[in-house]
Motif scaffolding. Structure first.
Motif, mmCIF file in Angstrom:
data_model
loop_
_atom_site.group_PDB
_atom_site.id
_atom_site.type_symbol
_atom_site.label_atom_id
_atom_site.label_comp_id
_atom_site.label_asym_id
_atom_site.label_seq_id
_atom_site.Cartn_x
_atom_site.Cartn_y
_atom_site.Cartn_z
ATOM 1 N N GLY A 53 0.789 -1.221 0.000
ATOM 2 C CA GLY A 53 0.000 0.000 0.000
ATOM 3 C C GLY A 53 0.819 1.267 0.000
ATOM 4 O O GLY A 53 0.492 2.231 -0.701
ATOM 5 N N SER A 54 1.880 1.273 0.764
ATOM 6 C CA SER A 54 2.735 2.449 0.836
ATOM 7 C C SER A 54 3.681 2.564 -0.346
ATOM 8 O O SER A 54 4.285 3.621 -0.553
ATOM 9 C CB SER A 54 3.557 2.418 2.123
ATOM 10 O OG SER A 54 4.505 1.366 2.081
ATOM 11 N N GLY A 55 3.825 1.490 -1.105
ATOM 12 C CA GLY A 55 4.810 1.437 -2.165
ATOM 13 C C GLY A 55 6.190 1.027 -1.696
ATOM 14 O O GLY A 55 7.118 0.957 -2.503
ATOM 15 N N GLY A 56 6.325 0.737 -0.411
ATOM 16 C CA GLY A 56 7.623 0.426 0.140
ATOM 17 C C GLY A 56 8.142 -0.960 -0.172
ATOM 18 O O GLY A 56 9.345 -1.204 -0.039
ATOM 19 N N SER A 57 7.262 -1.863 -0.570
ATOM 20 C CA SER A 57 7.662 -3.229 -0.880
ATOM 21 C C SER A 57 7.095 -3.630 -2.222
ATOM 22 O O SER A 57 5.935 -3.348 -2.518
ATOM 23 C CB SER A 57 7.171 -4.201 0.192
ATOM 24 O OG SER A 57 7.726 -3.895 1.456
ATOM 25 N N THR A 58 7.909 -4.279 -3.021
ATOM 26 C CA THR A 58 7.474 -4.810 -4.307
ATOM 27 C C THR A 58 7.844 -6.277 -4.415
ATOM 28 O O THR A 58 8.821 -6.730 -3.809
ATOM 29 C CB THR A 58 8.082 -4.033 -5.484
ATOM 30 O OG1 THR A 58 9.511 -4.071 -5.389
ATOM 31 C CG2 THR A 58 7.624 -2.581 -5.472
ATOM 32 N N TYR A 59 7.081 -6.996 -5.219
ATOM 33 C CA TYR A 59 7.280 -8.430 -5.377
ATOM 34 C C TYR A 59 7.096 -8.770 -6.842
ATOM 35 O O TYR A 59 6.210 -8.232 -7.516
ATOM 36 C CB TYR A 59 6.273 -9.216 -4.523
ATOM 37 C CG TYR A 59 6.183 -8.734 -3.107
ATOM 38 C CD1 TYR A 59 7.005 -9.263 -2.123
ATOM 39 C CD2 TYR A 59 5.286 -7.736 -2.754
ATOM 40 C CE1 TYR A 59 6.937 -8.810 -0.815
ATOM 41 C CE2 TYR A 59 5.205 -7.270 -1.448
ATOM 42 C CZ TYR A 59 6.036 -7.817 -0.482
ATOM 43 O OH TYR A 59 5.959 -7.367 0.807
ATOM 44 N N TYR A 60 7.922 -9.679 -7.349
ATOM 45 C CA TYR A 60 7.885 -10.048 -8.752
ATOM 46 C C TYR A 60 7.967 -11.548 -8.929
ATOM 47 O O TYR A 60 8.669 -12.242 -8.187
ATOM 48 C CB TYR A 60 9.055 -9.420 -9.506
ATOM 49 C CG TYR A 60 9.041 -7.917 -9.530
ATOM 50 C CD1 TYR A 60 8.331 -7.231 -10.513
ATOM 51 C CD2 TYR A 60 9.739 -7.180 -8.588
ATOM 52 C CE1 TYR A 60 8.319 -5.847 -10.541
ATOM 53 C CE2 TYR A 60 9.728 -5.798 -8.607
ATOM 54 C CZ TYR A 60 9.020 -5.134 -9.583
ATOM 55 O OH TYR A 60 9.005 -3.758 -9.615
ATOM 56 N N ALA A 61 7.252 -12.028 -9.925
ATOM 57 C CA ALA A 61 7.458 -13.396 -10.354
ATOM 58 C C ALA A 61 8.845 -13.527 -10.969
ATOM 59 O O ALA A 61 9.355 -12.592 -11.588
ATOM 60 C CB ALA A 61 6.394 -13.803 -11.368
#
Length: 124
Positions: A53-61
């Motif tokens: 929500g904050s944009g602080g964490s991202t995740y990718y396949a």
């Protein structure tokens, strides 16, 4: 509690780029994790990327790491998926989805809200 509308899909050649947008409604957008999923005809829906929500964490396949970038602008209630070095196997309908912040960020069933999808076609 949130309405999502994708845009930006289209036809590109292998190696090209597209930028998808997911525009959201609602007053609590910043509290939702937003995920991108894709589904090709006759194939299972698969996780692509997600952002907290904050944009602080991202995740990718693993299949898109190094090629795709997810970002969000909470002031605009919009999440983006920048797709570079596109491959024919990236061809699919791309959906954005929302869920409350928490675990299970890569699990489609954890997302309660979905957009209508936008077609991405990559030619060889």
């Amino acid at each position: 509690q949130v309405r999502l509308v994708e845009s930006g899909g289209g036809l590109v050649q292998a190696g090209g780029s597209l930028r998808l947008s997911c525009a959201a409604s609602g007053r609590t957008f910043s509290s939702y994790t937003i995920g991108w999923f894709r589904q090709a005809p006759g194939k299972e829906r698969e996780f692509v990327a997600a952002i907290s929500g904050s944009g602080g964490s991202t995740y990718y396949a693993d299949s898109v790491k190094g090629r795709f970038t997810i970002s969000r602008d909470n002031a605009k209630n919009t999440v983006y998926l920048q797709m570079n070095s596109l491959k024919p196997e990236d061809t699919a309908v791309y959906y954005c989805a929302a869920k409350p912040d928490g675990r299970r960020w890569s699990v489609a069933g954890a997302y309660a809200y979905w957009g209508q999808g936008t077609q991405v076609t990559v030619s060889s």
